[in-house]
Write a protein that holds these residues in place. Structure first.
Motif, PDB file in Angstrom:
ATOM      1  N   ARG A   1       9.220   2.758  -0.291  1.00 45.78           N
ATOM      2  CA  ARG A   1      10.563   3.340  -0.275  1.00 45.78           C
ATOM      3  C   ARG A   1      11.167   3.375  -1.683  1.00 45.78           C
ATOM      4  NH1 ARG A   1      11.360   6.341   4.197  1.00 45.78           N
ATOM      5  NH2 ARG A   1      10.565   5.249   6.052  1.00 45.78           N
ATOM      6  N   HIS A   2      10.925   2.338  -2.467  1.00 47.41           N
ATOM      7  CA  HIS A   2      11.430   2.323  -3.839  1.00 47.41           C
ATOM      8  C   HIS A   2      10.752   3.425  -4.663  1.00 47.41           C
ATOM      9  CE1 HIS A   2      14.062  -1.269  -4.021  1.00 47.41           C
ATOM     10  NE2 HIS A   2      13.316  -1.694  -3.018  1.00 47.41           N
TER      11      HIS A   2
ATOM     12  N   SER B   1      12.005  -2.657 -17.722  1.00 55.05           N
ATOM     13  CA  SER B   1      13.254  -2.468 -16.991  1.00 55.05           C
ATOM     14  C   SER B   1      14.081  -1.438 -17.737  1.00 55.05           C
ATOM     15  CB  SER B   1      14.018  -3.784 -16.858  1.00 55.05           C
ATOM     16  OG  SER B   1      14.394  -4.286 -18.128  1.00 55.05           O
TER      17      SER B   1
ATOM     18  N   PRO C   1       8.679  -1.510   1.730  1.00 57.61           N
ATOM     19  CA  PRO C   1       9.734  -1.498   0.707  1.00 57.61           C
ATOM     20  C   PRO C   1       9.268  -0.925  -0.636  1.00 57.61           C
ATOM     21  CG  PRO C   1       9.790  -3.561   1.913  1.00 57.61           C
ATOM     22  CD  PRO C   1       8.567  -2.837   2.373  1.00 57.61           C
ATOM     23  N   LEU C   2       8.061  -1.269  -1.078  1.00 60.34           N
ATOM     24  CA  LEU C   2       7.551  -0.711  -2.331  1.00 60.34           C
ATOM     25  C   LEU C   2       7.409   0.805  -2.235  1.00 60.34           C
ATOM     26  CD1 LEU C   2       4.814  -3.358  -3.240  1.00 60.34           C
ATOM     27  CD2 LEU C   2       6.978  -2.964  -4.435  1.00 60.34           C
TER      28      LEU C   2
ATOM     29  N   HIS D   1      12.317   6.692  -3.883  1.00 58.90           N
ATOM     30  CA  HIS D   1      13.607   6.858  -4.568  1.00 58.90           C
ATOM     31  C   HIS D   1      13.389   7.323  -6.004  1.00 58.90           C
ATOM     32  CE1 HIS D   1      17.784   6.184  -5.657  1.00 58.90           C
ATOM     33  NE2 HIS D   1      17.347   5.550  -6.730  1.00 58.90           N
ATOM     34  N   ILE D   2      12.420   6.720  -6.693  1.00 59.53           N
ATOM     35  CA  ILE D   2      12.150   7.140  -8.069  1.00 59.53           C
ATOM     36  C   ILE D   2      11.652   8.582  -8.093  1.00 59.53           C
ATOM     37  CG2 ILE D   2      10.749   6.695 -10.120  1.00 59.53           C
ATOM     38  CD1 ILE D   2      12.963   4.637  -9.577  1.00 59.53           C
TER      39      ILE D   2
ATOM     40  N   PHE E   1       7.667   0.129  -8.370  1.00 56.20           N
ATOM     41  CA  PHE E   1       9.068   0.282  -8.735  1.00 56.20           C
ATOM     42  C   PHE E   1       9.952  -0.624  -7.887  1.00 56.20           C
ATOM     43  CE2 PHE E   1       7.030   4.370  -9.627  1.00 56.20           C
ATOM     44  CZ  PHE E   1       7.391   4.561 -10.951  1.00 56.20           C
ATOM     45  N   TYR E   2      11.050  -1.060  -8.512  1.00 56.15           N
ATOM     46  CA  TYR E   2      12.079  -1.799  -7.782  1.00 56.15           C
ATOM     47  C   TYR E   2      13.422  -1.310  -8.275  1.00 56.15           C
ATOM     48  CZ  TYR E   2      14.874  -5.535  -5.788  1.00 56.15           C
ATOM     49  OH  TYR E   2      15.818  -6.233  -5.081  1.00 56.15           O
ATOM     50  N   PHE E   3      14.148  -0.607  -7.408  1.00 55.76           N
ATOM     51  CA  PHE E   3      15.441  -0.053  -7.777  1.00 55.76           C
ATOM     52  C   PHE E   3      16.548  -1.001  -7.345  1.00 55.76           C
ATOM     53  CE2 PHE E   3      19.245   2.368  -6.534  1.00 55.76           C
ATOM     54  CZ  PHE E   3      19.582   2.906  -7.766  1.00 55.76           C
ATOM     55  N   MET E   4      17.375  -1.415  -8.298  1.00 54.62           N
ATOM     56  CA  MET E   4      18.492  -2.307  -8.006  1.00 54.62           C
ATOM     57  C   MET E   4      19.784  -1.509  -8.031  1.00 54.62           C
ATOM     58  SD  MET E   4      17.539  -5.696 -10.247  1.00 54.62           S
ATOM     59  CE  MET E   4      18.999  -6.556  -9.661  1.00 54.62           C
TER      60      MET E   4
END
Length: 332
Positions: free
Chosen positions: A245-246, A59, A242-243, A249-250, A82-85
């Motif tokens: 799309r994340h 993280s 969703p994965l 974003h990265i 990736f998971y963008f918060m």
């Protein structure tokens, strides 16, 4: 075989860049359990590992991504999930009314899971995920759509990521299916093993077809087939967009010169913002957001229909075409 869990991605980035580090290639190879080999100057030592198994959980802030993955082309980008918060925008109550010890809860879960793994390793050599023909069709269709969208909006960098999201989706599905198969043997706050426990009696697990019947009767089953319920399969498959799309974003925060050599056209920006299935009203909203006129939008939709990039289904929705090539047949 190992596990790396770090709350600050810089810890790994620094280790990779150290004088005796440079093991970015190790992280890439471990994704596919590839062979590892290295030489040491001391005593001319040579080491070789036929297979590698490594899980990495990191993280950090967006700024910590670039030192770890300096370019979308170095291979690490496509091998990660990736998971963008987004940042929090309001304060939340920080006190648990039940005063539960979360450390104890996770320690209990870890003890239970280790018992399961010890039992599996003691009696089973291989557990192989088996999808039904319908599940295979849905899997291929979803990823063919993602692959088409990625190629149109981003090119090769995201196509590689989609291919490896497919691999990781199968891994997630394997774990979910195994947990479901062992569900009744994992009650909370109880001992998980008793005289009735047997992994061979778990729903979703069955002896492989190549295991002789007499071995099955004697309980000697080193190889099991694992199946996923339709509900679990659908739930995991719904994670894929969703994965994706994340990951997109990265990709957008990596250095632009390494991602693409030009700015995206308004048409590419429009369809990147749309889901895999969309209607004209959704397209109109996105077009308005980026300053594209209605006539221009309709012209883009018409050209993409003609090229076969998208198609229109019976519900009046546009969907990205799921083009796929049949796998080659094995020789007899």
């Amino acid at each position: 075989m190992g596990l790396i869990c770090e709350t600050e991605a810089d810890t790994v980035s620094t280790a990779i860049g150290a004088d005796h580090g440079h093991w970015s290639d190790t992280l890439r190879k471990c994704h596919d359990h590839e062979r590892l080999a290295f030489n040491r100057r001391t005593n001319h030592e040579y080491r070789e590992c036929d297979e590698s198994y490594l899980s990495v959980l990191l993280s950090g802030t967006p700024a910590q991504v670039k030192p770890l993955i300096p370019s979308a082309e170095n291979g690490l980008f496509s091998r990660q999930l990736f998971y963008f918060m987004p940042p929090i925008d309001e304060w939340m109550d920080q006190f648990d009314s039940e005063s539960e010890d979360y450390g104890l809860r996770f320690a209990t879960w870890g003890t239970q899971w280790k018992q399961v793994l010890d039992l599996i390793n003691g009696s089973v050599q291989t557990i192989q995920l088996r999808l039904s023909e319908k599940q295979k069709e849905l899997f291929n269709q979803r990823f063919a759509q993602l692959f088409s969208h990625a190629g149109y909006a981003y090119g090769g960098s995201m196509r590689s990521a989609v291919a490896r999201i497919a691999i990781n989706t199968c891994r997630i599905l394997s774990i979910v299916a195994l947990l479901r198969a062992l569900e009744k043997f994992l009650p909370p706050q109880q001992k998980i093993f008793n005289s009735q426990f047997s992994i061979f009696n778990s729903p979703g697990l069955s002896p492989s077809d190549d295991i002789p019947e007499e071995n099955v009767r004697d309980g000697i089953v080193p190889k099991l087939d694992l199946t996923a319920t339709e509900a679990d399969f659908e739930a995991v498959l719904n994670l894929t967009e969703p994965l994706y799309r994340h990951a997109c974003h990265i990709l957008s925060i990596l250095p632009a010169t390494d991602v693409q050599q030009r700015e995206p056209t308004p048409q590419e920006a429009l369809f990147d913002a749309l889901p895999l299935a969309f209607n004209r009203q959704e397209a109109l909203r996105e077009a308005k957001r980026i300053g594209m006129g209605t006539d221009t939008l309709d012209s883009h939709l018409r050209r993409m229909l003609e090229k076969g990039v998208i198609q229109k289904n019976a519900r009046g929705e546009y969907i990205f075409t799921a083009k796929q090539r049949q796998a080659p047949q094995s020789p007899l």
